[in-house]
Design a protein around this motif. Structure first.
Motif, PDB file in Angstrom:
ATOM      1  N   ALA A 187      -2.670 -11.768 -11.593  1.00 30.70           N
ATOM      2  CA  ALA A 187      -1.385 -11.069 -11.467  1.00 30.70           C
ATOM      3  C   ALA A 187      -1.365 -10.202 -10.211  1.00 30.70           C
ATOM      4  N   ILE A 188      -2.468  -9.519  -9.928  1.00 28.91           N
ATOM      5  CA  ILE A 188      -2.542  -8.693  -8.719  1.00 28.91           C
ATOM      6  C   ILE A 188      -2.487  -9.567  -7.474  1.00 28.91           C
ATOM      7  N   PHE A 189      -3.244 -10.658  -7.462  1.00 24.79           N
ATOM      8  CA  PHE A 189      -3.233 -11.572  -6.320  1.00 24.79           C
ATOM      9  C   PHE A 189      -1.817 -12.085  -6.057  1.00 24.79           C
ATOM     10  N   ASP A 190      -1.142 -12.555  -7.112  1.00 20.74           N
ATOM     11  CA  ASP A 190       0.218 -13.089  -6.962  1.00 20.74           C
ATOM     12  C   ASP A 190       1.173 -12.033  -6.417  1.00 20.74           C
ATOM     13  N   LEU A 191       1.040 -10.802  -6.908  1.00 21.45           N
ATOM     14  CA  LEU A 191       1.918  -9.725  -6.460  1.00 21.45           C
ATOM     15  C   LEU A 191       1.686  -9.401  -4.988  1.00 21.45           C
ATOM     16  N   ILE A 192       0.434  -9.293  -4.590  1.00 26.47           N
ATOM     17  CA  ILE A 192       0.122  -8.959  -3.193  1.00 26.47           C
ATOM     18  C   ILE A 192       0.505 -10.105  -2.261  1.00 26.47           C
ATOM     19  N   GLU A 193       0.305 -11.324  -2.722  1.00 29.80           N
ATOM     20  CA  GLU A 193       0.562 -12.510  -1.892  1.00 29.80           C
ATOM     21  C   GLU A 193       2.016 -12.578  -1.427  1.00 29.80           C
ATOM     22  N   GLU A 194       2.936 -12.258  -2.325  1.00 28.97           N
ATOM     23  CA  GLU A 194       4.356 -12.344  -1.971  1.00 28.97           C
ATOM     24  C   GLU A 194       5.132 -11.279  -2.731  1.00 28.97           C
TER      25      GLU A 194
END
Length: 162
Positions: A36-43
């Motif tokens: 969830a953190i990766f997805d949020l930071i990614e875009e």
């Protein structure tokens, strides 16, 4: 040779969970949080009204039924501090987790048509959660619908009880 466009300053470049108030969970819970953190930071699209000093780092802590979102600049300056009560999210999260559990069980045994119906319900509840997140943050930060969805996914991962 193609170049990537420069990323906007109005975004999150990092998300940090306060381990003192949001302890690590089981391996699968920690994995969900990391995704969830990766997805949020990614875009994402994330701006603090009246400021132009992003990208920002979102520091999340929890006290009882409230999450605190401290938004910090790259230099560590506090740009905004937002307390979000989880009380309005409780019924929605309860339904969302129930549908998610049903979905994960169904993918093993149910027909494609049944799985699609459950997935539509899961998506509907996720959209409702994103709308509620956007409402709770309105006037404090500016986010788009996709960012609201990713924030709701992160909050869901933080609230997941195994």
């Amino acid at each position: 040779m193609s170049r990537k466009p420069a990323k906007s300053r109005n975004r999150l470049a990092g998300v940090v969970l306060d381990e003192a108030t949001i302890p690590r969970g089981a391996a699968d819970v920690d994995h969900e949080r990391a995704v969830a953190i990766f997805d949020l930071i990614e875009e994402n699209a994330f701006a603090v009204p009246g400021r132009d000093d992003g990208p920002y780092t979102l520091m999340i802590s929890q006290e009882e039924s409230k999450l605190t979102f401290d938004v910090r600049t790259a230099g560590g300056e506090l740009a905004a501090s937002i307390v979000v009560s989880m009380t309005p999210f409780r019924p929605l999260l309860k339904d969302y987790f129930l549908v998610c559990e049903t979905y994960y069980s169904a993918i093993r045994t149910a027909s494609p048509r049944q799985i699609e119906a459950i997935d539509r319900e899961r998506t509907t509840l996720h959209n409702e959660g994103a709308d509620l997140m956007a409402q709770r943050l309105a006037g404090k930060v500016e986010i788009d619908q996709a960012t609201a969805r990713r924030l709701f996914a992160l909050v869901s991962a933080l609230r997941w009880r195994v």
